[in-house]
Design a protein around this motif. Structure first.
Motif, mmCIF file in Angstrom:
data_model
loop_
_atom_site.group_PDB
_atom_site.id
_atom_site.type_symbol
_atom_site.label_atom_id
_atom_site.label_comp_id
_atom_site.label_asym_id
_atom_site.label_seq_id
_atom_site.Cartn_x
_atom_site.Cartn_y
_atom_site.Cartn_z
ATOM 1 N N LEU A 161 19.926 3.202 -7.352
ATOM 2 C CA LEU A 161 20.772 2.261 -6.864
ATOM 3 C C LEU A 161 22.204 2.783 -6.562
ATOM 4 C CD1 LEU A 161 18.839 0.425 -8.192
ATOM 5 C CD2 LEU A 161 20.792 -1.329 -8.702
ATOM 6 N N SER A 162 22.224 4.041 -6.079
ATOM 7 C CA SER A 162 23.392 4.986 -5.621
ATOM 8 C C SER A 162 23.386 4.862 -4.242
ATOM 9 C CB SER A 162 23.173 6.236 -6.274
ATOM 10 O OG SER A 162 23.399 6.087 -7.760
ATOM 11 N N ASP A 166 2.762 -2.669 -18.633
ATOM 12 C CA ASP A 166 2.117 -2.151 -17.544
ATOM 13 C C ASP A 166 2.995 -1.864 -16.263
ATOM 14 O OD1 ASP A 166 -0.386 -2.222 -19.050
ATOM 15 O OD2 ASP A 166 -1.058 -4.199 -18.765
ATOM 16 N N LEU A 167 4.260 -2.270 -16.672
ATOM 17 C CA LEU A 167 4.957 -1.988 -15.182
ATOM 18 C C LEU A 167 5.442 -0.551 -15.317
ATOM 19 C CD1 LEU A 167 7.216 -5.326 -15.095
ATOM 20 C CD2 LEU A 167 5.051 -4.741 -14.096
ATOM 21 N N THR A 168 5.506 -0.140 -14.003
ATOM 22 C CA THR A 168 6.375 1.243 -13.809
ATOM 23 C C THR A 168 7.814 1.157 -14.078
ATOM 24 O OG1 THR A 168 6.692 1.000 -11.304
ATOM 25 C CG2 THR A 168 4.537 1.841 -12.112
ATOM 26 N N ILE A 169 8.550 1.935 -14.022
ATOM 27 C CA ILE A 169 10.066 1.874 -14.282
ATOM 28 C C ILE A 169 10.651 1.092 -12.912
ATOM 29 C CG2 ILE A 169 12.405 3.070 -14.438
ATOM 30 C CD1 ILE A 169 11.368 4.646 -16.534
ATOM 31 N N ASP A 170 10.051 1.760 -12.007
ATOM 32 C CA ASP A 170 10.523 1.198 -10.520
ATOM 33 C C ASP A 170 10.398 -0.237 -10.400
ATOM 34 O OD1 ASP A 170 11.549 3.472 -9.784
ATOM 35 O OD2 ASP A 170 10.236 3.934 -8.349
ATOM 36 N N GLU A 171 9.145 -0.852 -10.975
ATOM 37 C CA GLU A 171 8.609 -2.380 -10.914
ATOM 38 C C GLU A 171 9.524 -2.809 -11.591
ATOM 39 O OE1 GLU A 171 4.098 -1.271 -9.882
ATOM 40 O OE2 GLU A 171 4.464 -2.182 -11.863
ATOM 41 N N LEU A 172 9.980 -2.467 -12.942
ATOM 42 C CA LEU A 172 10.820 -3.214 -13.942
ATOM 43 C C LEU A 172 12.056 -3.233 -13.441
ATOM 44 C CD1 LEU A 172 11.421 -4.484 -16.520
ATOM 45 C CD2 LEU A 172 11.722 -2.048 -17.490
ATOM 46 N N ILE A 173 12.671 -2.221 -12.586
ATOM 47 C CA ILE A 173 13.959 -2.240 -12.153
ATOM 48 C C ILE A 173 14.069 -3.526 -10.963
ATOM 49 C CG2 ILE A 173 15.400 -1.338 -10.294
ATOM 50 C CD1 ILE A 173 14.945 1.611 -11.356
ATOM 51 N N VAL A 174 13.050 -3.721 -10.036
ATOM 52 C CA VAL A 174 13.080 -4.728 -9.167
ATOM 53 C C VAL A 174 13.047 -6.174 -9.847
ATOM 54 C CG1 VAL A 174 11.810 -5.712 -7.389
ATOM 55 C CG2 VAL A 174 12.153 -3.338 -7.174
ATOM 56 N N LEU A 175 12.161 -6.214 -10.887
ATOM 57 C CA LEU A 175 12.171 -7.411 -11.703
ATOM 58 C C LEU A 175 13.587 -7.728 -12.401
ATOM 59 C CD1 LEU A 175 10.576 -9.696 -12.943
ATOM 60 C CD2 LEU A 175 9.893 -7.989 -14.728
ATOM 61 N N VAL A 202 7.295 -2.717 -4.393
ATOM 62 C CA VAL A 202 7.767 -1.416 -4.501
ATOM 63 C C VAL A 202 7.101 -0.388 -3.785
ATOM 64 C CG1 VAL A 202 7.748 0.430 -6.451
ATOM 65 C CG2 VAL A 202 8.607 -1.764 -7.130
ATOM 66 N N GLY A 203 5.689 -0.720 -3.671
ATOM 67 C CA GLY A 203 4.773 0.374 -2.782
ATOM 68 C C GLY A 203 5.247 0.253 -1.327
ATOM 69 N N LYS A 204 5.748 -0.977 -0.983
ATOM 70 C CA LYS A 204 6.193 -1.260 0.540
ATOM 71 C C LYS A 204 7.288 -0.096 1.140
ATOM 72 C CE LYS A 204 4.400 -3.716 3.830
ATOM 73 N NZ LYS A 204 2.898 -3.713 3.936
ATOM 74 N N HIS A 205 8.136 0.134 0.376
ATOM 75 C CA HIS A 205 9.370 0.905 0.843
ATOM 76 C C HIS A 205 10.133 1.546 -0.183
ATOM 77 C CE1 HIS A 205 12.856 1.984 3.120
ATOM 78 N NE2 HIS A 205 12.377 1.327 4.233
ATOM 79 N N PHE A 206 10.346 2.751 0.088
ATOM 80 C CA PHE A 206 11.056 3.511 -1.030
ATOM 81 C C PHE A 206 12.400 2.973 -1.392
ATOM 82 C CE2 PHE A 206 12.347 5.411 2.972
ATOM 83 C CZ PHE A 206 14.136 5.784 2.609
ATOM 84 N N ASP A 207 13.035 2.315 -0.546
ATOM 85 C CA ASP A 207 14.544 2.014 -0.789
ATOM 86 C C ASP A 207 14.570 0.673 -1.478
ATOM 87 O OD1 ASP A 207 17.126 0.439 -0.063
ATOM 88 O OD2 ASP A 207 17.610 2.358 1.163
ATOM 89 N N TYR A 208 15.349 0.680 -2.622
ATOM 90 C CA TYR A 208 15.450 -0.434 -3.605
ATOM 91 C C TYR A 208 16.162 -1.345 -2.805
ATOM 92 C CZ TYR A 208 18.170 -3.225 -6.729
ATOM 93 O OH TYR A 208 18.762 -4.301 -7.539
ATOM 94 N N THR A 209 16.807 -1.378 -1.970
ATOM 95 C CA THR A 209 17.594 -2.518 -1.131
ATOM 96 C C THR A 209 16.295 -3.392 -0.374
ATOM 97 O OG1 THR A 209 19.627 -1.149 -0.861
ATOM 98 C CG2 THR A 209 19.326 -3.261 0.478
ATOM 99 N N TYR A 210 15.518 -2.742 0.137
ATOM 100 C CA TYR A 210 14.362 -3.547 0.734
ATOM 101 C C TYR A 210 13.491 -4.018 -0.103
ATOM 102 C CZ TYR A 210 15.269 -1.563 5.671
ATOM 103 O OH TYR A 210 16.052 -1.364 6.729
ATOM 104 N N GLN A 211 13.103 -3.138 -1.332
ATOM 105 C CA GLN A 211 12.170 -3.631 -2.388
ATOM 106 C C GLN A 211 12.841 -4.970 -3.292
ATOM 107 O OE1 GLN A 211 12.198 -0.427 -5.195
ATOM 108 N NE2 GLN A 211 11.042 0.887 -3.874
ATOM 109 N N SER A 212 13.975 -5.096 -3.178
ATOM 110 C CA SER A 212 14.778 -6.177 -3.557
ATOM 111 C C SER A 212 14.603 -7.460 -2.798
ATOM 112 C CB SER A 212 16.001 -6.099 -3.901
ATOM 113 O OG SER A 212 16.799 -7.128 -4.709
#
Length: 199
Positions: free
Chosen positions: A69-70, A102-111, A139-149
């Motif tokens: 998120l930087s 069962d969530l990855t850290i990136d999935e937990l971030i978005v959640l 999460v798999g659709k785009h590497f950028d958190y802004t898009y994921q969110s």
């Protein structure tokens, strides 16, 4: 003129460092926390009762939030979004281990980002409501958190319209990325227009 630092938790090495940093941020930048009030209280209480394993996992979570998120130029290392995301993540890690195991850290971030404005009761059923498959698709659709969110917000609107979480996950996974961006942008534009009617 120096560059604006993008990391807000770079100095954090221990759980004690993290605790001190979070509480200092809550005092110094109260405007940076747009979390539901009851969930904020829940997060603070949860932070105080974490097991050693949960503390270790939260530190890993914080480092990943700080990295993902930087954005260059964001004020104070973008704590406006990082701080409430970390506070929401604390609730999941401390109280809902079984649901998030069962969530990855990136999935937990978005959640966690999605959960910020929700009351404590939301957290218990959140993974079941959205589904691991949907969080993974987003999460798999785009590497950028802004898009994921943004994609998760749009995906959840489809669930509210009556689509199943399974069908929504498949839709997000299969739609071309440019089409998904357009549909998400259109959804956000309508939300802004609706909000404008009440200003």
């Amino acid at each position: 003129m120096g560059r604006t630092p993008t990391k807000a938790f770079d100095h954090v090495e221990t759980f004690e460092d993290l605790s001190n940093t979070i509480f200092k941020m809550l005092l110094d930048y109260p405007h940076a926390n747009y979390m539901d009030d009851a969930s904020l209280q829940e997060s603070i209480l949860s932070h105080a009762k974490m097991t050693e394993e949960q503390k270790k996992y939260l530190l890993k979570f914080v480092k990943q939030v700080d990295r993902k998120l930087s954005f260059s130029g964001a004020a104070r290392g973008n704590i406006f979004h990082k701080l409430p995301t970390i506070l929401a993540g604390t609730i999941y890690i401390a109280n809902h281990e079984e649901e998030i195991k069962d969530l990855t850290i990136d999935e937990l971030i978005v959640l966690s980002r999605f959960s910020i404005v929700e009351p404590p009761g939301f957290y218990e059923g959140a993974v079941d409501y959205l589904g691991k498959d949907l969080l993974s698709a987003v999460v798999g659709k785009h590497f950028d958190y802004t898009y994921q969110s943004a994609f998760l917000d749009y995906a959840e609107s489809r669930i509210r319209e009556g689509h199943t979480k399974e069908a929504t996950a498949a839709y997000i996974r299969d739609i071309p990325i440019d089409d998904l961006k357009k549909e998400t942008f259109e959804y956000e534009r309508k939300l802004i227009e609706e909000a404008g009617k009440y200003l």
